[in-house]
Write an enzyme that holds these catalytic residues in place. Structure first.
Site, PDB file in Angstrom:
ATOM      1  N   ASN A  10       4.000 -27.958 -29.901  1.00  0.00           N
ATOM      2  CA  ASN A  10       3.892 -29.085 -28.959  1.00  0.00           C
ATOM      3  C   ASN A  10       5.071 -30.014 -29.243  1.00  0.00           C
ATOM      4  O   ASN A  10       5.088 -30.702 -30.256  1.00  0.00           O
ATOM      5  CB  ASN A  10       2.551 -29.793 -29.196  1.00  0.00           C
ATOM      6  CG  ASN A  10       2.450 -31.094 -28.432  1.00  0.00           C
ATOM      7  OD1 ASN A  10       3.223 -31.356 -27.504  1.00  0.00           O
ATOM      8  ND2 ASN A  10       1.481 -31.927 -28.808  1.00  0.00           N
ATOM      9  N   LYS A  12       5.899 -32.618 -27.654  1.00  0.00           N
ATOM     10  CA  LYS A  12       5.630 -34.017 -27.276  1.00  0.00           C
ATOM     11  C   LYS A  12       6.800 -34.569 -26.453  1.00  0.00           C
ATOM     12  O   LYS A  12       7.415 -33.829 -25.707  1.00  0.00           O
ATOM     13  CB  LYS A  12       5.344 -34.863 -28.521  1.00  0.00           C
ATOM     14  CG  LYS A  12       4.315 -34.222 -29.445  1.00  0.00           C
ATOM     15  CD  LYS A  12       3.805 -35.162 -30.474  1.00  0.00           C
ATOM     16  CE  LYS A  12       2.889 -34.417 -31.417  1.00  0.00           C
ATOM     17  NZ  LYS A  12       2.101 -35.288 -32.251  1.00  0.00           N
ATOM     18  N   HIS A  93      -5.105 -33.858 -25.566  1.00  0.00           N
ATOM     19  CA  HIS A  93      -4.495 -34.196 -26.862  1.00  0.00           C
ATOM     20  C   HIS A  93      -4.902 -35.622 -27.238  1.00  0.00           C
ATOM     21  O   HIS A  93      -5.033 -36.485 -26.376  1.00  0.00           O
ATOM     22  CB  HIS A  93      -2.969 -34.074 -26.749  1.00  0.00           C
ATOM     23  CG  HIS A  93      -2.296 -34.155 -28.085  1.00  0.00           C
ATOM     24  ND1 HIS A  93      -2.093 -35.348 -28.735  1.00  0.00           N
ATOM     25  CD2 HIS A  93      -1.800 -33.187 -28.895  1.00  0.00           C
ATOM     26  CE1 HIS A  93      -1.488 -35.109 -29.899  1.00  0.00           C
ATOM     27  NE2 HIS A  93      -1.308 -33.803 -30.018  1.00  0.00           N
ATOM     28  N   GLU A  95      -3.312 -37.992 -28.373  1.00  0.00           N
ATOM     29  CA  GLU A  95      -2.389 -39.040 -27.906  1.00  0.00           C
ATOM     30  C   GLU A  95      -2.651 -39.379 -26.445  1.00  0.00           C
ATOM     31  O   GLU A  95      -2.448 -40.513 -26.016  1.00  0.00           O
ATOM     32  CB  GLU A  95      -0.929 -38.597 -28.150  1.00  0.00           C
ATOM     33  CG  GLU A  95      -0.591 -38.667 -29.635  1.00  0.00           C
ATOM     34  CD  GLU A  95       0.483 -37.716 -30.113  1.00  0.00           C
ATOM     35  OE1 GLU A  95       1.227 -37.171 -29.277  1.00  0.00           O
ATOM     36  OE2 GLU A  95       0.574 -37.512 -31.336  1.00  0.00           O
ATOM     37  N   GLU A 164      -7.966 -30.842 -33.885  1.00  0.00           N
ATOM     38  CA  GLU A 164      -6.897 -31.653 -34.456  1.00  0.00           C
ATOM     39  C   GLU A 164      -7.468 -32.984 -34.937  1.00  0.00           C
ATOM     40  O   GLU A 164      -7.634 -33.921 -34.128  1.00  0.00           O
ATOM     41  CB  GLU A 164      -5.822 -31.939 -33.402  1.00  0.00           C
ATOM     42  CG  GLU A 164      -5.187 -30.701 -32.819  1.00  0.00           C
ATOM     43  CD  GLU A 164      -3.786 -31.007 -32.291  1.00  0.00           C
ATOM     44  OE1 GLU A 164      -2.848 -30.394 -32.796  1.00  0.00           O
ATOM     45  OE2 GLU A 164      -3.651 -31.861 -31.415  1.00  0.00           O
ATOM     46  N   GLY A 170       0.699 -35.817 -37.461  1.00  0.00           N
ATOM     47  CA  GLY A 170       1.962 -36.501 -37.757  1.00  0.00           C
ATOM     48  C   GLY A 170       1.938 -37.321 -39.028  1.00  0.00           C
ATOM     49  O   GLY A 170       2.832 -38.135 -39.266  1.00  0.00           O
ATOM     50  N   SER A 209      -0.383 -31.740 -38.920  1.00  0.00           N
ATOM     51  CA  SER A 209       0.501 -31.612 -40.082  1.00  0.00           C
ATOM     52  C   SER A 209       0.587 -30.192 -40.638  1.00  0.00           C
ATOM     53  O   SER A 209       0.674 -29.997 -41.857  1.00  0.00           O
ATOM     54  CB  SER A 209       0.095 -32.604 -41.191  1.00  0.00           C
ATOM     55  OG  SER A 209       0.284 -33.930 -40.736  1.00  0.00           O
TER      56      SER A 209
END
Ligand code: PEP
Length: 252
Positions: A10, A12, A93, A95, A164, A170, A209
């Site tokens: 991904n 992003k 996701h 985010e 996730e 991250g 991660s």
């Protein structure tokens, strides 16, 4: 759907045409791992070019709108992704959920729209750190799966779920292998509750991660059918090391 390990990058909001060089390297190297299904989800602007540049890997979107067309300035519909050359899309996701207020119901509608457009779909779920600390992780994730996954008859064959944990994305922090396995077993139980036996076909990916150094251990956990990789997918070297760790040949 295939039962090969599925490793998806991904990107992003990263990448201009210059990053196609990495995609080409990823594509070439993926040819060495025929027992792993590899894919990249670049920004929308690169889908078409990336799809033309690769042969061995899938190409997908990072999101889609639930409607097929209309007055939704700035959004991209699933049939547009398909037309641009995508074969899958990520939806839900964290985010998108946290920064764009996406609810489970919205994620489910997007997933259904993706399937209707002929794409396969990766539905993301995951708990926050506060939810894990409160002992609520499995309850929260199970609820997200219940309310976010598409229900059409062909859904289980064309769906992956990515677990996730929000606090692992991250951050360089990862759950223990035991916690990953426990969560994946819980997601599997929910999928079987929803789809019956067909729920065993759905691949459950781990994301958060994942790096070359921890990939083999995470991918080896029970019910882990692949990885959704953010930062480490931006370089061919680190991403291909993860693909290699997913290869059954490497694990023999
Ligand atoms: C992601 O955003 O899907 C992700 C897993 O990111 P990272 O690998 O950078 O934690």
């Amino acid at each position: 759907m295939s039962n090969l390990p599925y490793v998806v990058g991904n990107w992003k909001m990263n990448g201009t045409r210059a990053l196609l060089t990495e995609a080409r390297s990823i594509d070439r190297a993926s040819g060495r791992y025929p027992k792993v299904q590899v894919a990249l989800a670049p920004p929308f602007t690169l889908i078409h070019r990336l799809q033309e540049a690769v042969q061995n890997i899938g190409v997908g979107g990072q999101d889609c709108h639930a409607e097929e067309s209309g007055a939704f300035t700035g959004d991209i519909a699933a049939p547009m992704l398909k037309d641009a050359g995508a074969d899958f899309t990520i939806v839900g996701h964290s985010e998108r959920r946290s920064m764009h207020g996406e609810t489970d119901e919205m994620v489910k509608a997007k997933a259904e729209s993706a399937l209707a457009a002929g794409l396969t779909v990766i539905v993301c779920v995951g708990e926050t750190e506060a939810e894990r600390d409160a002992g609520q992780a499995e309850t929260v994730v199970s609820g997200q799966v219940e309310n976010s996954v598409p229900r059409s008859e062909d859904a289980p064959a064309r769906l992956s779920v990515a677990y996730e944990p929000v606090w692992a994305i991250g951050t360089g922090r990862v759950p223990s292998v035991g916690d990953v396995a426990a969560m994946h077993r819980s997601i599997r139980a929910k999928l079987v509750e929803i789809y019956g036996d067909a729920g065993t076909e759905v691949r459950i990916l781990y994301g958060g991660s994942v790096k070359a150094e921890n990939a083999a251990e995470l991918l080896g956990a029970s019910e882990v059918g692949g990885a959704l990789v953010g930062g480490a997918s931006l370089s061919a070297e680190s991403f291909i090391a993860i693909v290699g760790a997913a290869s059954p040949d490497q694990q023999e």
